[in-house]
Design an enzyme around this catalytic site. Structure first.
Site, short mmCIF file in Angstrom:
data_model
loop_
_atom_site.label_atom_id
_atom_site.label_comp_id
_atom_site.label_asym_id
_atom_site.label_seq_id
_atom_site.Cartn_x
_atom_site.Cartn_y
_atom_site.Cartn_z
N LYS A 205 101.00 36.65 81.59
CA LYS A 205 99.79 36.00 82.10
C LYS A 205 99.06 36.84 83.14
CE LYS A 205 100.27 31.47 80.33
NZ LYS A 205 100.60 30.07 80.49
N ARG A 241 108.62 29.97 77.48
CA ARG A 241 107.68 30.24 76.38
C ARG A 241 107.22 31.69 76.51
NH1 ARG A 241 102.18 30.27 75.57
NH2 ARG A 241 101.41 29.36 73.63
N1 HH2 Z 1 100.21 28.81 77.89
C1 HH2 Z 1 99.33 29.14 76.89
C2 HH2 Z 1 99.21 28.31 75.77
N2 HH2 Z 1 99.97 27.21 75.63
N3 HH2 Z 1 101.68 25.78 76.46
C3 HH2 Z 1 102.56 25.47 77.41
N4 HH2 Z 1 103.36 24.38 77.27
N5 HH2 Z 1 102.70 26.23 78.54
C4 HH2 Z 1 101.93 27.32 78.75
O1 HH2 Z 1 102.08 27.97 79.82
C5 HH2 Z 1 100.98 27.70 77.76
C6 HH2 Z 1 100.87 26.88 76.60
C7 HH2 Z 1 98.54 30.40 76.99
O2 HH2 Z 1 99.22 31.48 76.36
P1 HH2 Z 1 98.95 32.05 74.85
O3 HH2 Z 1 99.30 31.02 73.82
O4 HH2 Z 1 99.62 33.35 74.68
O5 HH2 Z 1 97.43 32.34 74.80
P2 HH2 Z 1 96.29 31.46 74.20
O6 HH2 Z 1 96.19 30.23 75.00
O7 HH2 Z 1 95.09 32.35 74.35
O8 HH2 Z 1 96.63 31.15 72.77
#
Ligand code: HH2
Length: 265
Positions: A205, A241
């Site tokens: 992040k 995650r």
């Molecule tokens: N962070 C992201 C997305 N979903 N869900 C939970 N439970 N906790 C988190 O910290 C979280 C989440 C953001 O990360 P990523 O999926 O890699 O990116 P994007 O939101 O652009 O798909």
């Protein structure tokens, strides 16, 4: 929990697994690397992301979930805020609904979670993805996030979600400055003490740049991501995650071995 983004615009790996074959290949690789669960998302929630129509989001994720469900017993999670997408994902084989809005996005979210009978991740977010990083403010971020998560867990219970199905998540990066994120990470024991299993999503992040300004590329944040996963596990978090499953599994196993939790032969 290994992250599988089927999106053209996710912050860290958007576009790379955007087609179904690529996403399936990526998911299978994470399974081979030791993921205990996969989190499949079709809509980016990164700051400033544009919302996606329901049908398009479902069309991205359901083939991946079906394909994986047919070939693995590893649980699958759907990362969506839309109850209709969650319903289709569960029908396709998902057993967890990961909702960054903690079931607040739609009026029917709570009832849908109860009806689906799947596990739910209730995540904290201040504001909404489009504007959440504009000027986030808290008096006491740990106390406020803990109070929010405790309240949402109670609301989910009252709506009929089974106690064993509730997980909570502080939502690192969702309406938080780098200082807020660090305070929450230091305050993880207070969240664990709420009594619900905690999910931590800190992998790659942006706030990591507050500590290492040179880490402009999300792929260049592995060291910090591992440090955060280890710290989370030490604080009692139940699930991390992550994008980089193999190094995370290795780091967690070494930490357990050092703590005397594993058979050292
Ligand atoms: N962070 C992201 C997305 N979903 N869900 C939970 N439970 N906790 C988190 O910290 C979280 C989440 C953001 O990360 P990523 O999926 O890699 O990116 P994007 O939101 O652009 O798909």
């Amino acid at each position: 929990m290994g992250i599988v983004n089927v999106t053209p615009d996710s912050f860290s790996d958007g576009g790379r697994h955007g087609d179904a074959d690529g996403a399936l290949r990526h998911a299978r690789r994470l399974l081979g690397e030791g993921a205990d669960i996969l989190d499949i998302g079709g809509e980016s929630t990164r700051p400033g992301a544009v919302p996606l129509p329901e049908a398009e989001e479902a069309a991205r994720v359901t083939p991946i979930i079906e394909g994986l469900a047919a070939s693995t017993d590893v649980p699958l999670s759907i990362d969506t805020m839309k109850p209709a997408v969650a319903r289709l994902a569960v029908a396709a084989g998902a057993s967890m609904w990961n909702d960054v809005t903690a079931l607040r996005f739609a009026d029917e979210s709570l009832a849908m979670a109860a009806e689906l009978g799947c596990a739910v991740v209730l995540m904290h977010m201040q504001g909404e993805p489009r504007s959440m990083q504009d000027d986030p403010r808290y008096d006491d971020v740990v106390r406020e996030v803990a109070a929010f998560l405790a309240q949402r867990a109670d609301v989910a219970l009252a709506a009929g979600v089974a106690r064993d199905n509730i997980w909570i998540d502080p939502g690192i990066g969702f309406g938080k400055t780098a200082a807020h994120n660090l305070a929450l990470l230091r305050g993880l024991p207070a969240l664990v003490a709420l009594g619900w299993p905690v999910v931590l999503g800190a992998s790659r992040k942006g706030f990591i740049r507050g500590v290492d300004p040179a880490a402009k590329d999300p792929g260049d944040r592995l060291g910090a991501s591992l440090a955060l996963a280890l710290a989370g596990a030490r604080a009692g978090v139940a699930m991390v995650r992550v994008h980089d499953v193999r190094p995370t599994v290795q780091a967690l196993e070494m930490q357990s071995a050092l703590a005397g939790e594993a058979d050292d032969g």
